[in-house]
Design a protein around this motif. Structure first.
Motif, PDB file in Angstrom:
ATOM      1  N   MET A  30      46.885 -21.962 -76.083  1.00 38.53           N
ATOM      2  CA  MET A  30      46.587 -23.030 -77.033  1.00 38.53           C
ATOM      3  C   MET A  30      47.768 -23.979 -77.116  1.00 38.53           C
ATOM      4  N   THR A  31      47.518 -25.293 -77.073  1.00 43.46           N
ATOM      5  CA  THR A  31      48.576 -26.284 -77.225  1.00 43.46           C
ATOM      6  C   THR A  31      48.441 -26.982 -78.559  1.00 43.46           C
ATOM      7  N   GLU A  32      49.590 -27.273 -79.150  1.00 33.97           N
ATOM      8  CA  GLU A  32      49.576 -27.918 -80.473  1.00 33.97           C
ATOM      9  C   GLU A  32      50.898 -28.636 -80.677  1.00 33.97           C
ATOM     10  N   PRO A  33      50.886 -29.894 -81.138  1.00 33.24           N
ATOM     11  CA  PRO A  33      52.144 -30.612 -81.360  1.00 33.24           C
ATOM     12  C   PRO A  33      52.880 -30.068 -82.573  1.00 33.24           C
ATOM     13  N   ASN A  34      54.223 -30.059 -82.481  1.00 34.55           N
ATOM     14  CA  ASN A  34      55.006 -29.667 -83.644  1.00 34.55           C
ATOM     15  C   ASN A  34      55.255 -30.874 -84.533  1.00 34.55           C
ATOM     16  N   SER A  35      56.110 -30.735 -85.532  1.00 34.08           N
ATOM     17  CA  SER A  35      56.320 -31.803 -86.513  1.00 34.08           C
ATOM     18  C   SER A  35      56.908 -33.058 -85.875  1.00 34.08           C
ATOM     19  N   ALA A  36      57.558 -32.890 -84.712  1.00 37.67           N
ATOM     20  CA  ALA A  36      58.141 -34.042 -84.021  1.00 37.67           C
ATOM     21  C   ALA A  36      57.168 -34.652 -83.023  1.00 37.67           C
ATOM     22  N   VAL A  69      55.903 -33.088 -80.455  1.00 35.53           N
ATOM     23  CA  VAL A  69      56.048 -32.462 -79.138  1.00 35.53           C
ATOM     24  C   VAL A  69      55.010 -31.354 -78.988  1.00 35.53           C
ATOM     25  N   VAL A  70      54.287 -31.375 -77.887  1.00 30.03           N
ATOM     26  CA  VAL A  70      53.253 -30.366 -77.660  1.00 30.03           C
ATOM     27  C   VAL A  70      53.901 -29.031 -77.329  1.00 30.03           C
ATOM     28  N   ARG A  71      53.501 -28.007 -78.053  1.00 33.72           N
ATOM     29  CA  ARG A  71      53.980 -26.653 -77.791  1.00 33.72           C
ATOM     30  C   ARG A  71      52.859 -25.892 -77.092  1.00 33.72           C
ATOM     31  N   ARG A  72      53.160 -25.368 -75.922  1.00 32.18           N
ATOM     32  CA  ARG A  72      52.117 -24.846 -75.043  1.00 32.18           C
ATOM     33  C   ARG A  72      51.683 -23.415 -75.321  1.00 32.18           C
ATOM     34  N   LEU A  73      52.398 -22.700 -76.188  1.00 31.41           N
ATOM     35  CA  LEU A  73      52.053 -21.300 -76.428  1.00 31.41           C
ATOM     36  C   LEU A  73      51.793 -21.012 -77.907  1.00 31.41           C
ATOM     37  N   THR A  74      51.443 -22.022 -78.668  1.00 32.29           N
ATOM     38  CA  THR A  74      51.213 -21.829 -80.097  1.00 32.29           C
ATOM     39  C   THR A  74      50.161 -20.748 -80.343  1.00 32.29           C
ATOM     40  N   GLU A  92      39.729 -13.437 -74.904  1.00 27.16           N
ATOM     41  CA  GLU A  92      38.931 -14.134 -73.903  1.00 27.16           C
ATOM     42  C   GLU A  92      39.763 -14.547 -72.698  1.00 27.16           C
ATOM     43  N   SER A  93      41.035 -14.826 -72.920  1.00 24.55           N
ATOM     44  CA  SER A  93      41.898 -15.273 -71.828  1.00 24.55           C
ATOM     45  C   SER A  93      43.318 -14.779 -72.072  1.00 24.55           C
ATOM     46  N   SER A  94      43.784 -13.885 -71.202  1.00 25.51           N
ATOM     47  CA  SER A  94      45.136 -13.338 -71.309  1.00 25.51           C
ATOM     48  C   SER A  94      45.861 -13.536 -69.989  1.00 25.51           C
ATOM     49  N   THR A  95      47.169 -13.343 -70.026  1.00 24.16           N
ATOM     50  CA  THR A  95      47.962 -13.557 -68.820  1.00 24.16           C
ATOM     51  C   THR A  95      48.983 -12.450 -68.605  1.00 24.16           C
ATOM     52  N   ILE A  96      49.256 -12.173 -67.345  1.00 19.45           N
ATOM     53  CA  ILE A  96      50.352 -11.304 -66.939  1.00 19.45           C
ATOM     54  C   ILE A  96      51.150 -12.053 -65.880  1.00 19.45           C
ATOM     55  N   VAL A  97      52.461 -12.111 -66.058  1.00 22.27           N
ATOM     56  CA  VAL A  97      53.344 -12.667 -65.040  1.00 22.27           C
ATOM     57  C   VAL A  97      54.386 -11.605 -64.694  1.00 22.27           C
ATOM     58  N   THR A 157      51.917 -18.850 -67.651  1.00 23.27           N
ATOM     59  CA  THR A 157      51.443 -18.238 -68.889  1.00 23.27           C
ATOM     60  C   THR A 157      50.609 -19.207 -69.714  1.00 23.27           C
ATOM     61  N   SER A 158      50.837 -20.485 -69.531  1.00 22.75           N
ATOM     62  CA  SER A 158      50.162 -21.503 -70.339  1.00 22.75           C
ATOM     63  C   SER A 158      48.837 -21.927 -69.720  1.00 22.75           C
ATOM     64  N   GLU A 159      48.107 -22.760 -70.456  1.00 25.90           N
ATOM     65  CA  GLU A 159      46.834 -23.285 -69.969  1.00 25.90           C
ATOM     66  C   GLU A 159      47.010 -24.277 -68.823  1.00 25.90           C
TER      67      GLU A 159
END
Length: 246
Positions: A1-7, A9-14, A136-141, A225-227
Motif C-alpha cells: 500500500m502506498t500513502e503520502p506522509n505529511s510532507a 512524500v509517498v511511502r511505499r510500505l504503509t 491477499e498479497s505477501s512478499t518474500i525477498v 517488497t513494494s507494489e
C-alpha cells in the motif's frame, strides 16, 4: 500500500508488517531502517542483541532468535504474529561468509555456512509461509549473492554453494507460492559491511569500480517488497556493480 506522509512524500510500505532477519547490521539493518521510513512496522530478528537498538531507533519490534534452530524460529515468528497481528512480508538477510579452499576448509565450517545461509533461510520461510498466506498479497525477498549467480572467485566454494542454493530456493518457492506470495532474490556483489572486511580490493574487477553501500542493496529489496514490483516473482536480481558481466 502506498500513502503520502505529511510532507506529501509517498511511502511505499504503509501498513505493511515485515520481518527482517539479520537486522542488527549490514544489509539487514539498512533494510529495516529504510522499510520503517517507508511506513512499515518492522520486526528485527537477529541473534545479536544489537538488533534491539535498531528496532528501538526505528519504532520496530526486536526478536532474538537463532535462525538455524527450527524451534527457536517457530517461537520467534509466533511472538511476532501475536505482537503485530499479522505478517505481510519477509526479508531473509541473515548470513555469514568464510573463505577457504575445498581442501582446507573444515567440514564443520562448511556445514555452518550452509546451515546459516541456506537452511536458516528455509526455516524462517517455512515458519512464516502459513502467516503470509493469510493475506491477499505477501512478499518474500531472500538475500543471495553474485557468487550464487557466477561463482568465479577462488576459496568461496562453501559460500557460493550456499548462495546458489538460496537463488534456486527462491525460484522454487516462487513457483510453489504464486500468485498469493511473490518470492524473489537479491544478489549483491561486495558490500561495505563487516562481513566484507578485507575484501574491498576485489571491487576493482567490477564495472562500477567500488563496493556497494548497504542502503543501495536495501533500495533493491524495497523495490521487490513494494507494489512497484507487483508482476515480479522468481527473479534473481543482480545488484553487483556489474560484477556478473564484467
Amino acid at each position: 500500500m502506498t500513502e503520502p506522509n505529511s510532507a506529501g512524500v509517498v511511502r511505499r510500505l504503509t501498513g505493511r508488517r515485515i520481518i527482517v532477519t539479520g537486522a542488527a547490521s549490514g544489509i539487514g539493518r539498512a533494510t529495516a531502517e529504510l522499510f520503517a521510513a517507508e511506513g512499515a512496522v518492522v520486526a528485527c530478528l537477529d541473534r545479536d542483541a544489537a538488533a534491539a537498538e535498531v528496532a528501538n531507533a526505528i519504532g520496530g519490534y526486536p526478536v532474538a532468535a537463532d535462525i538455524t534452530d527450527e524451534g527457536d524460529v517457530a517461537r520467534a515468528t509466533n511472538l511476532i504474529q501475536d505482537r503485530l497481528k499479522g505478517i505481510d512480508g519477509l526479508v531473509n538477510a541473515a548470513g555469514i561468509m568464510a573463505t577457504g579452499s575445498v581442501e582446507d576448509m573444515p567440514v564443520a565450517l562448511w556445514r555452518k555456512i550452509i546451515d546459516v545461509n541456506l537452511i536458516g533461510t528455509y526455516l524462517v520461510t517455512k515458519s512464516c509461509v502459513p502467516l503470509l498466506r493469510r493475506n491477499e498479497s505477501s512478499t518474500i525477498v531472500n538475500i543471495a549473492s553474485a557468487q550464487g549467480l557466477l561463482p568465479n572467485v577462488a576459496d568461496h566454494t562453501a559460500y557460493a554453494a550456499s548462495k546458489g542454493g538460496v537463488v534456486n530456493l527462491s525460484r522454487a518457492l516462487a513457483a510453489e507460492l504464486s500468485p498469493q506470495i511473490r518470492v524473489n532474490a537479491v544478489c549483491p556483489g561486495m558490500v561495505d559491511t563487516p562481513m566484507a572486511v578485507g575484501n574491498g580490493g576485489k571491487a576493482a574487477n567490477y564495472a562500477m569500480k567500488r563496493v556497494a553501500r548497504p542502503d543501495e542493496i536495501a533500495s533493491a529489496i524495497l523495490f521487490l517488497t513494494s507494489e512497484d514490483s507487483s508482476y515480479v516473482t522468481g527473479a534473481a536480481l543482480a545488484v553487483d556493480g556489474g560484477r556478473s558481466f564484467h
